[in-house]
Motif scaffolding. Structure first.
Motif, mmCIF file in Angstrom:
data_model
loop_
_atom_site.group_PDB
_atom_site.id
_atom_site.type_symbol
_atom_site.label_atom_id
_atom_site.label_comp_id
_atom_site.label_asym_id
_atom_site.label_seq_id
_atom_site.Cartn_x
_atom_site.Cartn_y
_atom_site.Cartn_z
ATOM 1 N N GLN A 2 12.929 16.357 31.020
ATOM 2 C CA GLN A 2 13.161 15.417 29.922
ATOM 3 C C GLN A 2 13.498 16.201 28.654
ATOM 4 O O GLN A 2 13.101 17.353 28.506
ATOM 5 C CB GLN A 2 11.918 14.561 29.653
ATOM 6 C CG GLN A 2 11.490 13.703 30.809
ATOM 7 C CD GLN A 2 12.453 12.564 31.060
ATOM 8 O OE1 GLN A 2 12.883 11.901 30.143
ATOM 9 N NE2 GLN A 2 12.800 12.358 32.313
ATOM 10 N N TYR A 3 14.209 15.552 27.771
ATOM 11 C CA TYR A 3 14.510 16.114 26.452
ATOM 12 C C TYR A 3 13.930 15.192 25.395
ATOM 13 O O TYR A 3 13.893 13.984 25.574
ATOM 14 C CB TYR A 3 16.016 16.240 26.246
ATOM 15 C CG TYR A 3 16.646 17.275 27.131
ATOM 16 C CD1 TYR A 3 16.719 18.601 26.739
ATOM 17 C CD2 TYR A 3 17.164 16.920 28.366
ATOM 18 C CE1 TYR A 3 17.285 19.556 27.557
ATOM 19 C CE2 TYR A 3 17.744 17.870 29.194
ATOM 20 C CZ TYR A 3 17.800 19.180 28.775
ATOM 21 O OH TYR A 3 18.357 20.117 29.588
ATOM 22 N N VAL A 4 13.488 15.759 24.287
ATOM 23 C CA VAL A 4 12.901 14.986 23.198
ATOM 24 C C VAL A 4 13.900 14.962 22.040
ATOM 25 O O VAL A 4 14.433 15.998 21.647
ATOM 26 C CB VAL A 4 11.567 15.600 22.729
ATOM 27 C CG1 VAL A 4 10.975 14.791 21.604
ATOM 28 C CG2 VAL A 4 10.595 15.682 23.891
ATOM 29 N N TRP A 5 14.115 13.790 21.488
ATOM 30 C CA TRP A 5 15.033 13.574 20.377
ATOM 31 C C TRP A 5 14.252 13.743 19.086
ATOM 32 O O TRP A 5 13.274 13.057 18.842
ATOM 33 C CB TRP A 5 15.610 12.180 20.514
ATOM 34 C CG TRP A 5 16.541 11.695 19.458
ATOM 35 C CD1 TRP A 5 16.990 12.367 18.361
ATOM 36 C CD2 TRP A 5 17.142 10.416 19.415
ATOM 37 N NE1 TRP A 5 17.826 11.579 17.640
ATOM 38 C CE2 TRP A 5 17.949 10.368 18.271
ATOM 39 C CE3 TRP A 5 17.071 9.288 20.229
ATOM 40 C CZ2 TRP A 5 18.676 9.255 17.921
ATOM 41 C CZ3 TRP A 5 17.809 8.176 19.877
ATOM 42 C CH2 TRP A 5 18.606 8.169 18.746
ATOM 43 N N SER A 6 14.678 14.668 18.226
ATOM 44 C CA SER A 6 13.942 14.973 17.002
ATOM 45 C C SER A 6 14.509 14.210 15.798
ATOM 46 O O SER A 6 15.490 13.477 15.915
ATOM 47 C CB SER A 6 14.008 16.472 16.709
ATOM 48 O OG SER A 6 15.251 16.815 16.138
ATOM 49 N N ASN A 7 13.907 14.441 14.645
ATOM 50 C CA ASN A 7 14.431 13.858 13.415
ATOM 51 C C ASN A 7 15.348 14.834 12.689
ATOM 52 O O ASN A 7 15.728 14.607 11.553
ATOM 53 C CB ASN A 7 13.290 13.407 12.496
ATOM 54 C CG ASN A 7 12.488 14.552 11.928
ATOM 55 O OD1 ASN A 7 12.780 15.715 12.163
ATOM 56 N ND2 ASN A 7 11.454 14.228 11.175
ATOM 57 N N SER A 8 15.703 15.935 13.339
ATOM 58 C CA SER A 8 16.511 16.995 12.736
ATOM 59 C C SER A 8 17.916 17.001 13.316
ATOM 60 O O SER A 8 18.168 16.429 14.373
ATOM 61 C CB SER A 8 15.871 18.357 13.010
ATOM 62 O OG SER A 8 14.507 18.351 12.681
ATOM 63 N N LEU A 9 18.810 17.691 12.627
ATOM 64 C CA LEU A 9 20.163 17.883 13.129
ATOM 65 C C LEU A 9 20.295 19.280 13.719
ATOM 66 O O LEU A 9 19.681 20.230 13.234
ATOM 67 C CB LEU A 9 21.188 17.709 12.004
ATOM 68 C CG LEU A 9 21.316 16.318 11.414
ATOM 69 C CD1 LEU A 9 22.311 16.337 10.263
ATOM 70 C CD2 LEU A 9 21.736 15.310 12.468
ATOM 71 N N SER A 10 21.125 19.400 14.750
ATOM 72 C CA SER A 10 21.405 20.701 15.333
ATOM 73 C C SER A 10 22.467 21.409 14.484
ATOM 74 O O SER A 10 23.026 20.836 13.548
ATOM 75 C CB SER A 10 21.899 20.538 16.768
ATOM 76 O OG SER A 10 23.137 19.852 16.774
ATOM 77 N N ASP A 11 22.762 22.648 14.823
ATOM 78 C CA ASP A 11 23.764 23.411 14.077
ATOM 79 C C ASP A 11 25.143 22.764 14.116
ATOM 80 O O ASP A 11 25.927 22.934 13.193
ATOM 81 C CB ASP A 11 23.875 24.831 14.627
ATOM 82 C CG ASP A 11 22.672 25.678 14.281
ATOM 83 O OD1 ASP A 11 21.927 25.298 13.353
ATOM 84 O OD2 ASP A 11 22.466 26.704 14.937
#
Length: 94
Positions: free
Chosen positions: A48-57
């Motif tokens: 599974q992957y977790v969706w964060s409140n941050s943006l990737s590069d």
């Protein structure tokens, strides 16, 4: 859709108050996954992957998880199609 419009959409979504309030930061996700494994010797939320409140590069929503390997995989998720491997770990802050 133009690339800049797509990145602008993700930037707006990540800054929504509800996302900032309840989603984990990228650092919290990686820390939780690594710490849980260190203590329990098993993977938290395997495959599974977790969706964060941050943006990737690359300007998309940051996700982190194990995927199919033994290492933590991190990257951007464009969200253009549904994926049952993407989820959310809620993190409430005062």
């Amino acid at each position: 859709m133009a690339i800049w419009r797509d990145k602008l959409k993700w930037a707006e979504i990540s800054q929504l108050h509800i996302n900032q309030l309840i989603r984990q930061t990228a650092q919290e996700i990686v820390y939780d996954l690594a710490f849980y494994y260190d203590i329990n010797r098993k993977r938290l939320m395997p495959d599974q992957y977790v969706w964060s409140n941050s943006l990737s590069d690359d300007g998309h929503n940051f996700i982190a998880g194990y995927g199919d390997s033994q290492t933590i995989m991190c990257g951007g998720w464009r969200g253009m199609m549904s994926d049952n491997r993407i989820g959310v770990c809620l993190s409430r802050r005062a």
